[in-house]
Design a protein around this motif. Structure first.
Motif, PDB file in Angstrom:
ATOM      1  N   ASN A  47       0.826  -1.199   0.000  1.00  0.00           N
ATOM      2  CA  ASN A  47       0.000   0.000   0.000  1.00  0.00           C
ATOM      3  C   ASN A  47       0.864   1.255   0.000  1.00  0.00           C
ATOM      4  O   ASN A  47       2.078   1.197   0.145  1.00  0.00           O
ATOM      5  N   THR A  48       0.222   2.400  -0.169  1.00  0.00           N
ATOM      6  CA  THR A  48       0.962   3.665  -0.234  1.00  0.00           C
ATOM      7  C   THR A  48       1.303   4.210   1.143  1.00  0.00           C
ATOM      8  O   THR A  48       2.142   5.093   1.270  1.00  0.00           O
ATOM      9  N   ASP A  49       0.652   3.692   2.208  1.00  0.00           N
ATOM     10  CA  ASP A  49       0.961   4.155   3.564  1.00  0.00           C
ATOM     11  C   ASP A  49       2.404   3.811   3.933  1.00  0.00           C
ATOM     12  O   ASP A  49       3.132   4.629   4.470  1.00  0.00           O
ATOM     13  N   VAL A  50       2.793   2.564   3.691  1.00  0.00           N
ATOM     14  CA  VAL A  50       4.166   2.119   3.924  1.00  0.00           C
ATOM     15  C   VAL A  50       4.613   1.381   2.666  1.00  0.00           C
ATOM     16  O   VAL A  50       4.531   0.161   2.575  1.00  0.00           O
ATOM     17  N   PRO A  51       5.107   2.105   1.666  1.00  0.00           N
ATOM     18  CA  PRO A  51       5.478   1.452   0.406  1.00  0.00           C
ATOM     19  C   PRO A  51       6.701   0.544   0.565  1.00  0.00           C
ATOM     20  O   PRO A  51       7.627   0.847   1.297  1.00  0.00           O
ATOM     21  N   CYS A  52       6.672  -0.559  -0.159  1.00  0.00           N
ATOM     22  CA  CYS A  52       7.777  -1.522  -0.103  1.00  0.00           C
ATOM     23  C   CYS A  52       9.000  -1.029  -0.862  1.00  0.00           C
ATOM     24  O   CYS A  52      10.088  -1.589  -0.725  1.00  0.00           O
ATOM     25  N   SER A  53       8.832   0.011  -1.671  1.00  0.00           N
ATOM     26  CA  SER A  53       9.948   0.509  -2.482  1.00  0.00           C
ATOM     27  C   SER A  53      10.840   1.499  -1.736  1.00  0.00           C
ATOM     28  O   SER A  53      11.889   1.892  -2.245  1.00  0.00           O
ATOM     29  N   THR A  54      10.457   1.894  -0.523  1.00  0.00           N
ATOM     30  CA  THR A  54      11.261   2.845   0.243  1.00  0.00           C
ATOM     31  C   THR A  54      12.542   2.175   0.725  1.00  0.00           C
ATOM     32  O   THR A  54      12.502   1.117   1.349  1.00  0.00           O
ATOM     33  N   VAL A  55      13.669   2.800   0.422  1.00  0.00           N
ATOM     34  CA  VAL A  55      14.970   2.271   0.848  1.00  0.00           C
ATOM     35  C   VAL A  55      15.413   3.046   2.085  1.00  0.00           C
ATOM     36  O   VAL A  55      15.827   4.200   1.998  1.00  0.00           O
ATOM     37  N   TRP A  56      15.325   2.412   3.239  1.00  0.00           N
ATOM     38  CA  TRP A  56      15.684   3.074   4.494  1.00  0.00           C
ATOM     39  C   TRP A  56      17.175   2.995   4.764  1.00  0.00           C
ATOM     40  O   TRP A  56      17.748   3.880   5.403  1.00  0.00           O
ATOM     41  N   VAL A  57      17.805   1.923   4.328  1.00  0.00           N
ATOM     42  CA  VAL A  57      19.239   1.699   4.556  1.00  0.00           C
ATOM     43  C   VAL A  57      19.861   1.273   3.240  1.00  0.00           C
ATOM     44  O   VAL A  57      19.300   0.435   2.525  1.00  0.00           O
ATOM     45  N   TRP A  58      21.028   1.835   2.931  1.00  0.00           N
ATOM     46  CA  TRP A  58      21.758   1.449   1.711  1.00  0.00           C
ATOM     47  C   TRP A  58      23.251   1.473   2.029  1.00  0.00           C
ATOM     48  O   TRP A  58      23.843   2.529   2.188  1.00  0.00           O
ATOM     49  N   LYS A  59      23.845   0.297   2.158  1.00  0.00           N
ATOM     50  CA  LYS A  59      25.241   0.182   2.561  1.00  0.00           C
ATOM     51  C   LYS A  59      26.050  -0.559   1.504  1.00  0.00           C
ATOM     52  O   LYS A  59      25.581  -1.544   0.928  1.00  0.00           O
ATOM     53  N   PHE A  60      27.274  -0.095   1.291  1.00  0.00           N
ATOM     54  CA  PHE A  60      28.236  -0.730   0.383  1.00  0.00           C
ATOM     55  C   PHE A  60      27.695  -0.859  -1.040  1.00  0.00           C
ATOM     56  O   PHE A  60      28.072  -1.752  -1.783  1.00  0.00           O
ATOM     57  N   HIS A  61      26.784   0.012  -1.400  1.00  0.00           N
ATOM     58  CA  HIS A  61      26.217   0.093  -2.747  1.00  0.00           C
ATOM     59  C   HIS A  61      25.449  -1.156  -3.181  1.00  0.00           C
ATOM     60  O   HIS A  61      25.208  -1.343  -4.375  1.00  0.00           O
ATOM     61  N   PHE A  62      25.070  -2.012  -2.223  1.00  0.00           N
ATOM     62  CA  PHE A  62      24.249  -3.150  -2.626  1.00  0.00           C
ATOM     63  C   PHE A  62      23.389  -3.722  -1.495  1.00  0.00           C
ATOM     64  O   PHE A  62      22.528  -4.558  -1.748  1.00  0.00           O
ATOM     65  N   LEU A  63      23.577  -3.274  -0.259  1.00  0.00           N
ATOM     66  CA  LEU A  63      22.837  -3.868   0.850  1.00  0.00           C
ATOM     67  C   LEU A  63      21.791  -2.920   1.417  1.00  0.00           C
ATOM     68  O   LEU A  63      22.116  -1.842   1.921  1.00  0.00           O
ATOM     69  N   SER A  64      20.539  -3.356   1.328  1.00  0.00           N
ATOM     70  CA  SER A  64      19.430  -2.671   1.988  1.00  0.00           C
ATOM     71  C   SER A  64      18.914  -3.600   3.088  1.00  0.00           C
ATOM     72  O   SER A  64      19.473  -4.677   3.309  1.00  0.00           O
ATOM     73  N   ILE A  65      17.845  -3.220   3.750  1.00  0.00           N
ATOM     74  CA  ILE A  65      17.306  -4.078   4.812  1.00  0.00           C
ATOM     75  C   ILE A  65      16.862  -5.434   4.246  1.00  0.00           C
ATOM     76  O   ILE A  65      17.241  -6.472   4.789  1.00  0.00           O
ATOM     77  N   PRO A  66      16.076  -5.489   3.154  1.00  0.00           N
ATOM     78  CA  PRO A  66      15.748  -6.813   2.617  1.00  0.00           C
ATOM     79  C   PRO A  66      16.970  -7.555   2.065  1.00  0.00           C
ATOM     80  O   PRO A  66      17.006  -8.790   2.079  1.00  0.00           O
ATOM     81  N   GLY A  67      17.977  -6.824   1.611  1.00  0.00           N
ATOM     82  CA  GLY A  67      19.213  -7.474   1.168  1.00  0.00           C
ATOM     83  C   GLY A  67      19.919  -8.162   2.328  1.00  0.00           C
ATOM     84  O   GLY A  67      20.407  -9.295   2.202  1.00  0.00           O
ATOM     85  N   MET A  68      19.948  -7.490   3.475  1.00  0.00           N
ATOM     86  CA  MET A  68      20.559  -8.102   4.666  1.00  0.00           C
ATOM     87  C   MET A  68      19.720  -9.284   5.148  1.00  0.00           C
ATOM     88  O   MET A  68      20.262 -10.301   5.590  1.00  0.00           O
ATOM     89  N   ALA A  69      18.387  -9.150   5.053  1.00  0.00           N
ATOM     90  CA  ALA A  69      17.518 -10.274   5.434  1.00  0.00           C
ATOM     91  C   ALA A  69      17.766 -11.467   4.516  1.00  0.00           C
ATOM     92  O   ALA A  69      17.804 -12.618   4.969  1.00  0.00           O
ATOM     93  N   TRP A  70      17.948 -11.214   3.225  1.00  0.00           N
ATOM     94  CA  TRP A  70      18.235 -12.272   2.259  1.00  0.00           C
ATOM     95  C   TRP A  70      19.497 -13.035   2.652  1.00  0.00           C
ATOM     96  O   TRP A  70      19.519 -14.261   2.638  1.00  0.00           O
ATOM     97  N   VAL A  71      20.534 -12.282   3.022  1.00  0.00           N
ATOM     98  CA  VAL A  71      21.774 -12.922   3.457  1.00  0.00           C
ATOM     99  C   VAL A  71      21.529 -13.741   4.723  1.00  0.00           C
ATOM    100  O   VAL A  71      22.027 -14.863   4.858  1.00  0.00           O
ATOM    101  N   GLY A  72      20.737 -13.200   5.656  1.00  0.00           N
ATOM    102  CA  GLY A  72      20.434 -13.930   6.878  1.00  0.00           C
ATOM    103  C   GLY A  72      19.742 -15.254   6.602  1.00  0.00           C
ATOM    104  O   GLY A  72      20.123 -16.300   7.146  1.00  0.00           O
ATOM    105  N   PHE A  73      18.749 -15.240   5.720  1.00  0.00           N
ATOM    106  CA  PHE A  73      18.043 -16.483   5.369  1.00  0.00           C
ATOM    107  C   PHE A  73      18.984 -17.465   4.666  1.00  0.00           C
ATOM    108  O   PHE A  73      18.958 -18.662   4.941  1.00  0.00           O
ATOM    109  N   LEU A  74      19.793 -16.939   3.749  1.00  0.00           N
ATOM    110  CA  LEU A  74      20.739 -17.799   3.024  1.00  0.00           C
ATOM    111  C   LEU A  74      21.745 -18.425   3.979  1.00  0.00           C
ATOM    112  O   LEU A  74      22.073 -19.609   3.880  1.00  0.00           O
TER     113      LEU A  74
END
Length: 199
Positions: free
Chosen positions: A140-167
């Protein structure tokens, strides 16, 4: 500690996790080609296998605390996909913690599906962040999934870090060894004859 420092620390942990998974993949490939592990790697493989469940529980706990920090301290509102990833990660803390205590490597049959589903949600979320106009989203537009709150090392966002955690959790589950592998002569309840199992 400020939000940027915590985010950087979590991103560094994610990078270390990626390096570990890459090293495991290379060793597995070498073992496949050679028909077995190199002799120098065997003790290391055994040591990691003995503590893999504890490490998996620690990774899941770190991911859980990191996500709670992001929403409760940094005040980044979690989107629907963040919640789905949490639904997959949070139970792993308890399940892997109990399995580590019992040295029950068969937990992989219960925990690995959660990690794989979490990888799917994290991948989808990461793609929405990177390509918001190209990837369809149900958020939804209230909390859009496209918002990037964290961007580290030019490739890691919060879902990117979660992906690594699951992997990483999935990799550790595959490396985990049952209790009798590490402690010869110490049977588990499932190793005993039925008449020996306490009532």
């Amino acid at each position: 500690m400020d939000v940027d420092a915590v985010s950087t620390f979590l991103a560094l942990l994610a990078v270390l996790g990626l390096l570990f998974v890459a090293a495991v993949a290379v060793v597995a490939l070498v073992a496949r080609v050679r028909g077995g592990l190199p002799d120098a790697i065997v003790p290391l493989r055994g040591g990691i296998g003995d503590v893999a469940l504890w490490l998996g529980a620690a990774v899941a706990l770190t991911c859980m605390l990191g996500s709670l920090y992001m929403s409760e301290v940094a005040k980044f509102p979690p989107c629907p996909l963040c919640w789905y990833q949490r639904i997959c990660m949070y139970p792993l803390v308890v399940v892997l913690g109990i399995a580590a205590f019992r040295r029950d490597a068969s937990v992989r049959w219960y925990a690995l599906p959660l990690a794989v589903i979490g990888i799917g949600f994290s991948t989808y979320h990461y793609l929405i962040e990177r390509f918001p106009d190209s990837v369809s989203s149900f958020c939804n537009t209230d909390v859009p999934c496209s918002t990037v709150w964290v961007w580290k090392f030019h490739f890691l966002s919060i879902p990117g870090m979660a992906w690594v955690g699951f992997l990483l959790v999935g990799t550790l589950l595959l490396l985990a060894r049952p209790a009798t592998d590490g402690a010869v002569g110490t049977p588990t309840l499932t190793d005993r004859h039925p008449e020996e199992v306490p009532a």
